[in-house]
Design a protein around this motif. Structure first.
Motif, PDB file in Angstrom:
ATOM      1  N   GLN A   1       0.865  -1.183  -0.049  1.00  0.00           N
ATOM      2  CA  GLN A   1      -0.084   0.134  -0.201  1.00  0.00           C
ATOM      3  C   GLN A   1       0.677   1.288   0.055  1.00  0.00           C
ATOM      4  O   GLN A   1       0.515   2.306  -0.612  1.00  0.00           O
ATOM      5  CB  GLN A   1      -1.003  -0.037   1.209  1.00  0.00           C
ATOM      6  CG  GLN A   1      -0.275   0.028   2.611  1.00  0.00           C
ATOM      7  CD  GLN A   1      -0.288  -1.372   3.017  1.00  0.00           C
ATOM      8  OE1 GLN A   1      -0.339  -2.535   2.429  1.00  0.00           O
ATOM      9  NE2 GLN A   1      -0.543  -1.720   4.352  1.00  0.00           N
TER      10      GLN A   1
ATOM     11  N   TYR B   1       1.003   6.726  -6.773  1.00  0.00           N
ATOM     12  CA  TYR B   1      -0.455   7.627  -7.125  1.00  0.00           C
ATOM     13  C   TYR B   1      -0.095   9.078  -6.952  1.00  0.00           C
ATOM     14  O   TYR B   1      -0.567   9.759  -7.913  1.00  0.00           O
ATOM     15  CB  TYR B   1      -1.542   7.371  -6.009  1.00  0.00           C
ATOM     16  CG  TYR B   1      -2.819   8.345  -6.150  1.00  0.00           C
ATOM     17  CD1 TYR B   1      -3.972   8.153  -6.847  1.00  0.00           C
ATOM     18  CD2 TYR B   1      -2.944   9.406  -5.481  1.00  0.00           C
ATOM     19  CE1 TYR B   1      -4.974   9.092  -7.118  1.00  0.00           C
ATOM     20  CE2 TYR B   1      -3.732  10.517  -5.536  1.00  0.00           C
ATOM     21  CZ  TYR B   1      -4.784  10.438  -6.475  1.00  0.00           C
ATOM     22  OH  TYR B   1      -5.700  11.087  -6.586  1.00  0.00           O
TER      23      TYR B   1
ATOM     24  N   CYS C   1      -9.794   3.165   5.848  1.00  0.00           N
ATOM     25  CA  CYS C   1      -9.095   2.644   4.607  1.00  0.00           C
ATOM     26  C   CYS C   1      -9.147   3.844   3.400  1.00  0.00           C
ATOM     27  O   CYS C   1     -10.107   3.914   2.880  1.00  0.00           O
ATOM     28  CB  CYS C   1      -9.810   1.306   4.184  1.00  0.00           C
ATOM     29  SG  CYS C   1      -9.458   0.167   5.031  1.00  0.00           S
TER      30      CYS C   1
ATOM     31  N   LEU D   1      -6.471   5.194   0.971  1.00  0.00           N
ATOM     32  CA  LEU D   1      -5.343   5.068   0.133  1.00  0.00           C
ATOM     33  C   LEU D   1      -5.826   6.498  -0.533  1.00  0.00           C
ATOM     34  O   LEU D   1      -7.031   6.696  -0.971  1.00  0.00           O
ATOM     35  CB  LEU D   1      -5.405   4.143  -0.458  1.00  0.00           C
ATOM     36  CG  LEU D   1      -4.654   2.831   0.333  1.00  0.00           C
ATOM     37  CD1 LEU D   1      -4.514   1.673  -0.495  1.00  0.00           C
ATOM     38  CD2 LEU D   1      -3.412   3.186   0.815  1.00  0.00           C
TER      39      LEU D   1
ATOM     40  N   TYR E   1      -8.773   6.768  -3.273  1.00  0.00           N
ATOM     41  CA  TYR E   1      -9.431   5.784  -3.331  1.00  0.00           C
ATOM     42  C   TYR E   1      -9.884   5.315  -1.915  1.00  0.00           C
ATOM     43  O   TYR E   1      -9.380   4.445  -1.193  1.00  0.00           O
ATOM     44  CB  TYR E   1      -8.542   4.372  -3.795  1.00  0.00           C
ATOM     45  CG  TYR E   1      -9.169   3.144  -4.223  1.00  0.00           C
ATOM     46  CD1 TYR E   1     -10.172   3.158  -5.285  1.00  0.00           C
ATOM     47  CD2 TYR E   1      -9.101   1.985  -3.524  1.00  0.00           C
ATOM     48  CE1 TYR E   1     -10.908   1.900  -5.442  1.00  0.00           C
ATOM     49  CE2 TYR E   1      -9.891   0.885  -4.000  1.00  0.00           C
ATOM     50  CZ  TYR E   1     -10.765   0.969  -4.940  1.00  0.00           C
ATOM     51  OH  TYR E   1     -11.421  -0.325  -5.351  1.00  0.00           O
TER      52      TYR E   1
ATOM     53  N   TYR F   1     -12.531   3.823   1.054  1.00  0.00           N
ATOM     54  CA  TYR F   1     -13.088   2.729   1.258  1.00  0.00           C
ATOM     55  C   TYR F   1     -14.533   2.401   0.277  1.00  0.00           C
ATOM     56  O   TYR F   1     -15.295   3.338   0.615  1.00  0.00           O
ATOM     57  CB  TYR F   1     -13.605   2.326   2.885  1.00  0.00           C
ATOM     58  CG  TYR F   1     -14.569   1.092   2.858  1.00  0.00           C
ATOM     59  CD1 TYR F   1     -13.994  -0.031   2.574  1.00  0.00           C
ATOM     60  CD2 TYR F   1     -15.830   1.492   3.395  1.00  0.00           C
ATOM     61  CE1 TYR F   1     -14.914  -1.105   3.072  1.00  0.00           C
ATOM     62  CE2 TYR F   1     -16.495   0.350   3.695  1.00  0.00           C
ATOM     63  CZ  TYR F   1     -16.286  -0.820   3.358  1.00  0.00           C
ATOM     64  OH  TYR F   1     -16.903  -2.008   3.614  1.00  0.00           O
TER      65      TYR F   1
ATOM     66  N   TYR G   1      -8.956  -5.190  -1.718  1.00  0.00           N
ATOM     67  CA  TYR G   1      -8.772  -3.663  -1.639  1.00  0.00           C
ATOM     68  C   TYR G   1      -7.612  -3.182  -2.454  1.00  0.00           C
ATOM     69  O   TYR G   1      -7.387  -2.249  -3.007  1.00  0.00           O
ATOM     70  CB  TYR G   1      -9.183  -3.140  -0.255  1.00  0.00           C
ATOM     71  CG  TYR G   1      -8.728  -1.467  -0.063  1.00  0.00           C
ATOM     72  CD1 TYR G   1      -9.952  -0.731  -0.359  1.00  0.00           C
ATOM     73  CD2 TYR G   1      -7.908  -1.442   0.667  1.00  0.00           C
ATOM     74  CE1 TYR G   1      -9.645   0.595  -0.351  1.00  0.00           C
ATOM     75  CE2 TYR G   1      -7.739   0.089   1.173  1.00  0.00           C
ATOM     76  CZ  TYR G   1      -8.523   1.234   0.437  1.00  0.00           C
ATOM     77  OH  TYR G   1      -8.609   2.679   0.868  1.00  0.00           O
ATOM     78  N   VAL G   2      -6.721  -3.826  -2.066  1.00  0.00           N
ATOM     79  CA  VAL G   2      -5.185  -3.255  -2.365  1.00  0.00           C
ATOM     80  C   VAL G   2      -4.848  -3.679  -3.825  1.00  0.00           C
ATOM     81  O   VAL G   2      -4.543  -2.670  -4.568  1.00  0.00           O
ATOM     82  CB  VAL G   2      -4.099  -4.015  -1.367  1.00  0.00           C
ATOM     83  CG1 VAL G   2      -2.746  -3.546  -1.927  1.00  0.00           C
ATOM     84  CG2 VAL G   2      -4.273  -3.421  -0.051  1.00  0.00           C
TER      85      VAL G   2
ATOM     86  N   SER H   1      -7.491  -3.992  -5.991  1.00  0.00           N
ATOM     87  CA  SER H   1      -8.278  -3.184  -6.924  1.00  0.00           C
ATOM     88  C   SER H   1      -7.570  -1.683  -6.817  1.00  0.00           C
ATOM     89  O   SER H   1      -7.852  -1.137  -7.890  1.00  0.00           O
ATOM     90  CB  SER H   1      -9.568  -3.160  -6.354  1.00  0.00           C
ATOM     91  OG  SER H   1      -9.786  -2.812  -4.919  1.00  0.00           O
ATOM     92  N   TYR H   2      -7.201  -1.376  -6.065  1.00  0.00           N
ATOM     93  CA  TYR H   2      -6.431  -0.031  -5.979  1.00  0.00           C
ATOM     94  C   TYR H   2      -5.175   0.109  -6.875  1.00  0.00           C
ATOM     95  O   TYR H   2      -5.277   1.334  -7.507  1.00  0.00           O
ATOM     96  CB  TYR H   2      -5.997   0.510  -4.310  1.00  0.00           C
ATOM     97  CG  TYR H   2      -5.296   1.642  -4.511  1.00  0.00           C
ATOM     98  CD1 TYR H   2      -5.878   2.987  -4.521  1.00  0.00           C
ATOM     99  CD2 TYR H   2      -3.922   1.788  -4.071  1.00  0.00           C
ATOM    100  CE1 TYR H   2      -5.240   4.155  -4.465  1.00  0.00           C
ATOM    101  CE2 TYR H   2      -3.277   2.920  -3.855  1.00  0.00           C
ATOM    102  CZ  TYR H   2      -3.933   4.220  -4.218  1.00  0.00           C
ATOM    103  OH  TYR H   2      -3.419   5.294  -4.045  1.00  0.00           O
TER     104      TYR H   2
ATOM    105  N   GLN I   1      -6.939   0.439 -10.175  1.00  0.00           N
ATOM    106  CA  GLN I   1      -7.712   1.830 -10.102  1.00  0.00           C
ATOM    107  C   GLN I   1      -6.676   2.836 -10.615  1.00  0.00           C
ATOM    108  O   GLN I   1      -6.971   3.747 -11.669  1.00  0.00           O
ATOM    109  CB  GLN I   1      -8.393   2.070  -8.905  1.00  0.00           C
ATOM    110  CG  GLN I   1      -8.993   3.477  -8.920  1.00  0.00           C
ATOM    111  CD  GLN I   1     -10.386   3.428  -9.514  1.00  0.00           C
ATOM    112  OE1 GLN I   1     -11.092   2.477  -9.876  1.00  0.00           O
ATOM    113  NE2 GLN I   1     -11.071   4.595  -9.730  1.00  0.00           N
ATOM    114  N   ILE I   2      -5.644   2.819  -9.989  1.00  0.00           N
ATOM    115  CA  ILE I   2      -4.553   4.118 -10.348  1.00  0.00           C
ATOM    116  C   ILE I   2      -3.577   3.792 -11.513  1.00  0.00           C
ATOM    117  O   ILE I   2      -2.827   4.651 -11.791  1.00  0.00           O
ATOM    118  CB  ILE I   2      -3.657   4.286  -9.224  1.00  0.00           C
ATOM    119  CG1 ILE I   2      -2.838   3.190  -8.783  1.00  0.00           C
ATOM    120  CG2 ILE I   2      -4.853   4.689  -8.096  1.00  0.00           C
ATOM    121  CD1 ILE I   2      -2.026   3.656  -7.539  1.00  0.00           C
TER     122      ILE I   2
END
Length: 431
Positions: free
Chosen positions: A18, A25, A63, A65, A68, A70, A87-88, A90-91, A94-95
Motif C-alpha cells: 500500500q 498515485y 481505509c 488510500l 481511493y 473505502y 482492496y489493495v 483493486s487500488y 484503479q490507479i
C-alpha cells in the motif's frame, strides 16, 4: 542522466504494497515518470502472512488510500483478510500503477554516472530518485532460546500461523501479547484449544467507549495526525508496541484477564529455556496493570474531550479487573503441561543489508525526517510513525507519500535548472 534501453527511470519505487502504491498515485498526479518494483506480488504480505480469521483492527472508513477511499457498504466494520487483499489489488488497478511483480532488488548503490544503480533479479536499473516502500518487517523474529526446546514441540512464527487445525492436538503456548499474539490467542481460545500466553508489555485500547468506537474518538482528537516530534516519547515511540484490540465479529475489546477467568493460562514474559523448561519473568501483574492503565488513560482522554466540548454521550465507567494473578509461575515443563506447539508472535527484524548507502543510524534505522533521508534523492515510506501514528496505516500513508512526492518534484526542478544552466554555458562557450 542516461537512459539505457528503458532501464532508467526518474523514480524507482521499491515495494508494491500500500505504501508503494500510494507513492505511485502521488507521482502520477504530478506527472513524474516512475516504476514500482515488487519482489513478490501486490498485497503479498496480506495474502501470505495473515491467519484465516484475520481482520483489521481499525474501522473500514480509515481505509483511505489516496484517490481511493473505502468503497464498501460497511464503513464501521472491519475488513477480513481476503477483503483487504481485494482492496489493495483493486487500488493498484484503479490507479494504473506501473508495477513489475516478481522483481527482487538485491542491491541499491550510488551510480558513478549520477543517481542510483539497482541490481535486481530482472537485471540492472538506474534512477535519479529511489523510494524505499518496503516497511520494516522483513525477517520473522524467533528468539534463539527456541533452539533449546524439545524437537517434539512444533514451533510456528505468527506469520505462518493460519488456523488451530494446522497445529497438533494438545495445548498451545503463544509467546507475545501484541496485536498478533492476543488475536491468535483469542482465535485458539474460541476454537476450544487450551491456551497458555506469555504476556509482554504491549498496551491495550477500548473498542467502544461512551457510544462510539474509540478510533472515532481518537481521530476527532487528532491522535492519528500527531507528529512524532510532538509526541512525549519523540522518536522512541517508533519502537512502541501497538495497542491490542480486535475487529473480529464486529469488533470488541481483548481482555486477557477475562480469558484467564475462562481458563487461559497467563504468565510473565518468557525470558529463557533451561533444560527444556520454560522460564518466565515475575512481571505478569505489572504487564496486565500497565495495559489497563493505558486503556483507562484513553478512556480519560475521551472523557475530557467530551466534557470540554459539551458532547452528549452516554456515561460509562472505566475498566475494573475481572481477574488477578495468584502466585506467579516462574518455571514450566511444557511436556508435563501438555504443550505440543508454540507460536512465536515476536515480530520481525529489519533487513537493509542490500542497501549500500550511508543512510542508517547506529541501530540500523534509516535516518530521515518525514521520509526524506539524509542521502539526497533517497526516501522511505510506510514505516510505523514515519511522521504520525497514522503513517504505517491506510489512513496516513497517502499523506506521507504526498509529502515525499513534493520533495521529489522539488529535486527534479533543481536538476532541471542546473541542466539548463549547464547547457546555456556550453552554448556560450561554443559561440
Amino acid at each position: 542522466m542516461r537512459n539505457v534501453s528503458g532501464r532508467h527511470f526518474p523514480v524507482v519505487i521499491i515495494g508494491g504494497g500500500q505504501a508503494g502504491l500510494a507513492m505511485s498515485y502521488q507521482l502520477k498526479q504530478r506527472e513524474i515518470d516512475h516504476i514500482v518494483l515488487e519482489k513478490n506480488s501486490i498485497a503479498h504480505s496480506w495474502k501470505t502472512q495473515r491467519w484465516d480469521a484475520f481482520c483489521l483492527v481499525t474501522p473500514n472508513w480509515q481505509c483511505q488510500l489516496p484517490g481511493y477511499a473505502y468503497p464498501g457498504s460497511d464503513p464501521k466494520g472491519f475488513m477480513l483478510r481476503d477483503d483487504i487483499v481485494a482492496y489493495v489489488e483493486s487500488y493498484a488497478k484503479q490507479i494504473g500503477a506501473p508495477v513489475r511483480e516478481g522483481v527482487r532488488v538485491t542491491r541499491l548503490a550510488a551510480d558513478p554516472a549520477g543517481g542510483y544503480q539497482l541490481d535486481s533479479s530482472d537485471g540492472e536499473f538506474t534512477a535519479d530518485s529511489v523510494v524505499l516502500a518496503v516497511s520494516g518487517y522483513h525477517i520473522p523474529n524467533v528468539p534463539r532460546i527456541s533452539e533449546k526446546l524439545s524437537p517434539a514441540i512444533v514451533q510456528v512464527h505468527s506469520s505462518a500461523y493460519r488456523n488451530p487445525g494446522q497445529l497438533p492436538e494438545g495445548e498451545v503456548l503463544v509467546v507475545g501479547s501484541g496485536q498478533s499474539g492476543c488475536q491468535i490467542a483469542e482465535d485458539l481460545h474460541l476454537s476450544g484449544r487450551k491456551v497458555h500466553l506469555a504476556v509482554g508489555s504491549a498496551p491495550r485500547c477500548p473498542r467502544v467507549y461512551r457510544g462510539r468506537d474509540a478510533v472515532e474518538w481518537l481521530d476527532d482528537l487528532g491522535q492519528y495526525d500527531l507528529p512524532v516530534e510532538q509526541h512525549s516519547l519523540k522518536e522512541k515511540v517508533r519502537k512502541n508496541a501497538n495497542h491490542y484490540l480486535t475487529g473480529r465479529d464486529g469488533g470488541r475489546d481483548i481482555d486477557l484477564r477475562r480469558f484467564a477467568a475462562e481458563g487461559m493460562r497467563l504468565y510473565g514474559r518468557l525470558h529463557d529455556v533451561e533444560n527444556g523448561a520454560l522460564k518466565f519473568a515475575d512481571d505478569l501483574t505489572t504487564n496486565l496493570d500497565n495495559a489497563d492503565r493505558v486503556y483507562n488513560g484513553i478512556c480519560k482522554l475521551i472523557d475530557d474531550h467530551i466534557a470540554r466540548n459539551a458532547i452528549d454521550a452516554p456515561k460509562q465507567t472505566h475498566y475494573a479487573p475481572v481477574w488477578k494473578p495468584e502466585a506467579p509461575v516462574h518455571t514450566l515443563d511444557p511436556t508435563a503441561a501438555g504443550i505440543t506447539s508454540i507460536i512465536w508472535t515476536t515480530g520481525f527484524r529489519s533487513d537493509w543489508s542490500w542497501i549500500d548507502l550511508p543512510l542508517f543510524d547506529g541501530s540500523g534505522y534509516p535516518t530521515h525526517k518525514r521520509g526524506v533521508t539524509t542521502v539526497d534523492d533517497v526516501y522511505v515510506l510506510g514505516l510505523p510513525w514515519l511522521h504520525t501514528w497514522g503513517s504505517g496505516r491506510f489512513v496516513g500513508v497517502g499523506r506521507d507519500a504526498g509529502f515525499v512526492a513534493d520533495a521529489i518534484e522539488k529535486r527534479q526542478a533543481v536538476r532541471f535548472n542546473a541542466a539548463t544552466i549547464a547547457a546555456s554555458e556550453q552554448v556560450a562557450k561554443s559561440a
